[in-house]
Design a protein around this motif. Sequence first.
Motif, PDB file in Angstrom:
ATOM      1  N   PRO A  92       0.875  -1.530   0.346  1.00 13.73           N
ATOM      2  CA  PRO A  92      -0.017  -0.584   0.375  1.00 13.73           C
ATOM      3  C   PRO A  92       1.553   1.124  -0.074  1.00 13.73           C
ATOM      4  O   PRO A  92       0.297   2.072  -0.509  1.00 13.73           O
ATOM      5  CB  PRO A  92      -0.485  -0.319   1.026  1.00 13.73           C
ATOM      6  CG  PRO A  92       0.019  -0.783   2.124  1.00 13.73           C
ATOM      7  CD  PRO A  92       0.810  -1.846   1.261  1.00 13.73           C
ATOM      8  N   VAL A  93       2.416   1.032   0.882  1.00 12.26           N
ATOM      9  CA  VAL A  93       2.848   2.604   0.574  1.00 12.26           C
ATOM     10  C   VAL A  93       4.235   1.975  -0.581  1.00 12.26           C
ATOM     11  O   VAL A  93       5.426   0.667  -0.219  1.00 12.26           O
ATOM     12  CB  VAL A  93       3.380   2.495   2.043  1.00 12.26           C
ATOM     13  CG1 VAL A  93       4.820   4.066   1.958  1.00 12.26           C
ATOM     14  CG2 VAL A  93       2.522   2.954   2.854  1.00 12.26           C
ATOM     15  N   GLN A  94       4.597   2.972  -0.874  1.00 15.23           N
ATOM     16  CA  GLN A  94       5.238   2.645  -3.017  1.00 15.23           C
ATOM     17  C   GLN A  94       6.515   3.676  -2.807  1.00 15.23           C
ATOM     18  O   GLN A  94       6.223   4.754  -2.098  1.00 15.23           O
ATOM     19  CB  GLN A  94       4.524   2.896  -3.490  1.00 15.23           C
ATOM     20  CG  GLN A  94       3.448   1.741  -3.627  1.00 15.23           C
ATOM     21  CD  GLN A  94       4.194   0.729  -4.551  1.00 15.23           C
ATOM     22  OE1 GLN A  94       4.925   0.242  -5.440  1.00 15.23           O
ATOM     23  NE2 GLN A  94       3.720  -0.062  -4.150  1.00 15.23           N
ATOM     24  N   GLN A  95       8.228   3.213  -2.687  1.00 16.94           N
ATOM     25  CA  GLN A  95       8.601   4.378  -2.213  1.00 16.94           C
ATOM     26  C   GLN A  95       9.240   4.606  -3.225  1.00 16.94           C
ATOM     27  O   GLN A  95      10.091   4.566  -4.559  1.00 16.94           O
ATOM     28  CB  GLN A  95      10.193   2.851  -2.097  1.00 16.94           C
ATOM     29  CG  GLN A  95       9.921   2.452  -1.134  1.00 16.94           C
ATOM     30  CD  GLN A  95       9.814   2.677  -0.001  1.00 16.94           C
ATOM     31  OE1 GLN A  95      10.238   3.604   0.814  1.00 16.94           O
ATOM     32  NE2 GLN A  95       8.340   2.136   0.421  1.00 16.94           N
ATOM     33  N   LEU A  96       8.103   5.421  -3.804  1.00 19.29           N
ATOM     34  CA  LEU A  96       8.254   6.302  -5.082  1.00 19.29           C
ATOM     35  C   LEU A  96       8.255   7.889  -5.265  1.00 19.29           C
ATOM     36  O   LEU A  96       8.605   8.747  -4.409  1.00 19.29           O
ATOM     37  CB  LEU A  96       6.973   6.744  -5.383  1.00 19.29           C
ATOM     38  CG  LEU A  96       5.903   6.205  -5.904  1.00 19.29           C
ATOM     39  CD1 LEU A  96       4.450   6.380  -5.963  1.00 19.29           C
ATOM     40  CD2 LEU A  96       5.999   4.665  -7.002  1.00 19.29           C
ATOM     41  N   SER A  97       9.452   8.125  -6.405  1.00 16.59           N
ATOM     42  CA  SER A  97      10.926   9.482  -5.945  1.00 16.59           C
ATOM     43  C   SER A  97       9.847  10.695  -6.310  1.00 16.59           C
ATOM     44  O   SER A  97       8.351  10.792  -6.293  1.00 16.59           O
ATOM     45  CB  SER A  97      10.927   9.045  -7.575  1.00 16.59           C
ATOM     46  OG  SER A  97      12.024   7.998  -8.195  1.00 16.59           O
ATOM     47  N   GLY A  98      10.015  11.321  -5.572  1.00 11.41           N
ATOM     48  CA  GLY A  98       9.988  12.496  -5.061  1.00 11.41           C
ATOM     49  C   GLY A  98       8.528  12.713  -3.758  1.00 11.41           C
ATOM     50  O   GLY A  98       8.377  13.185  -3.612  1.00 11.41           O
ATOM     51  N   THR A  99       8.320  11.137  -3.056  1.00 11.81           N
ATOM     52  CA  THR A  99       7.213  11.041  -2.580  1.00 11.81           C
ATOM     53  C   THR A  99       8.673  11.556  -0.990  1.00 11.81           C
ATOM     54  O   THR A  99       9.578  11.283  -0.592  1.00 11.81           O
ATOM     55  CB  THR A  99       6.576  10.627  -2.177  1.00 11.81           C
ATOM     56  OG1 THR A  99       7.312   8.595  -1.932  1.00 11.81           O
ATOM     57  CG2 THR A  99       5.863  10.597  -3.827  1.00 11.81           C
ATOM     58  N   SER A 100       7.432  11.070   0.140  1.00  7.23           N
ATOM     59  CA  SER A 100       7.762  11.778   1.645  1.00  7.23           C
ATOM     60  C   SER A 100       8.582  10.662   1.861  1.00  7.23           C
ATOM     61  O   SER A 100       9.397  10.300   3.124  1.00  7.23           O
ATOM     62  CB  SER A 100       6.759  11.888   2.423  1.00  7.23           C
ATOM     63  OG  SER A 100       5.880  10.765   2.733  1.00  7.23           O
ATOM     64  N   ALA A 101       8.049   8.890   1.499  1.00 11.87           N
ATOM     65  CA  ALA A 101       8.278   7.636   1.515  1.00 11.87           C
ATOM     66  C   ALA A 101      10.609   8.241   1.300  1.00 11.87           C
ATOM     67  O   ALA A 101      10.575   6.763   1.916  1.00 11.87           O
ATOM     68  CB  ALA A 101       7.658   6.754   0.593  1.00 11.87           C
ATOM     69  N   VAL A 102      10.796   8.186   0.349  1.00  8.56           N
ATOM     70  CA  VAL A 102      11.928   7.725  -0.062  1.00  8.56           C
ATOM     71  C   VAL A 102      12.751   9.602   0.499  1.00  8.56           C
ATOM     72  O   VAL A 102      13.829   9.504   0.447  1.00  8.56           O
ATOM     73  CB  VAL A 102      12.270   8.400  -1.641  1.00  8.56           C
ATOM     74  CG1 VAL A 102      11.640   6.552  -1.747  1.00  8.56           C
ATOM     75  CG2 VAL A 102      11.822   9.267  -1.752  1.00  8.56           C
ATOM     76  N   ARG A 103      12.010   9.744   1.620  1.00  7.65           N
ATOM     77  CA  ARG A 103      13.403  10.432   2.607  1.00  7.65           C
ATOM     78  C   ARG A 103      13.536  10.140   3.708  1.00  7.65           C
ATOM     79  O   ARG A 103      13.038   9.356   3.924  1.00  7.65           O
ATOM     80  CB  ARG A 103      11.933  11.837   2.655  1.00  7.65           C
ATOM     81  CG  ARG A 103      11.603  12.769   2.146  1.00  7.65           C
ATOM     82  CD  ARG A 103      10.849  13.766   2.460  1.00  7.65           C
ATOM     83  NE  ARG A 103       9.660  14.839   1.560  1.00  7.65           N
ATOM     84  CZ  ARG A 103       8.920  15.170   1.602  1.00  7.65           C
ATOM     85  NH1 ARG A 103       8.434  15.177   2.921  1.00  7.65           N
ATOM     86  NH2 ARG A 103       8.472  16.067   0.610  1.00  7.65           N
ATOM     87  N   VAL A 104      14.930  10.685   4.100  1.00  5.18           N
ATOM     88  CA  VAL A 104      15.600  10.752   5.579  1.00  5.18           C
ATOM     89  C   VAL A 104      14.496  10.487   6.894  1.00  5.18           C
ATOM     90  O   VAL A 104      14.025  11.443   6.542  1.00  5.18           O
ATOM     91  CB  VAL A 104      17.154  10.379   5.671  1.00  5.18           C
ATOM     92  CG1 VAL A 104      17.629   9.809   6.391  1.00  5.18           C
ATOM     93  CG2 VAL A 104      17.807  10.058   4.556  1.00  5.18           C
TER      94      VAL A 104
END
Length: 213
Positions: A92-104
């Motif tokens: 349900p949560v994708q590690q998409l470029s530019g999203t908060s999911a890929v912030r440290v």
Amino acid sequence: MPSHEQLSELLDPETTVLLTVECQQGVVGPDSALPELAKEARSSGALANVARLVAAAHASGVQVVHAIAERRPDGRGANHNARLFRVAERLPVQQLSGTSAVRVAAPIEVSEEDFVVRRLHGLSPIQGTDVDPLLRNLGCRTLVVTGVSANVAIPNAVFDAVNRGYTAVVPTDAIAGVPSDYTPAMIRNTLALVATLTTTAELLACLNRRRRD
């Protein structure tokens, strides 16, 4: 484990780099795609220890590199050749470029001097990424590996580092995997054979001593 003197010799700030692996919001944050792993990283203290090590590295002049795993919204260039990748596509949560999911992820703080290296493919933070050439250009000889997961990315990073001639140092309480009893088994039976094992406290003592000197 090495003596304090032996560890201090390895941790010359001029030739040491601290690597954080997939310590990103979509992996170890509150809204993780992998809640079991996120819970383990936090409840074990591993994520807090990574943050402590990053802060000490900043203070002592040790270079920090953050390795982030992400994918394009259209999935182009991503792997599909293992079960892990196929499962990740349905989370349900994708590690998409530019999203908060890929912030440290907090509580780790990123400084202007840090490198953030992003990869769109594979399992390793080193193989096929900018990490290795950056390490060579930085004069790295000792790579301190932290983060997640002890199941896949951490052993990948350690093996790749050793294969490329770096000395891998692993603070055993600054990595996490699932289930909770898997990480010590991985450390004991695999990482102990190829990496220098230590603890966050021992690393902090060495870094703080270097800072005072």
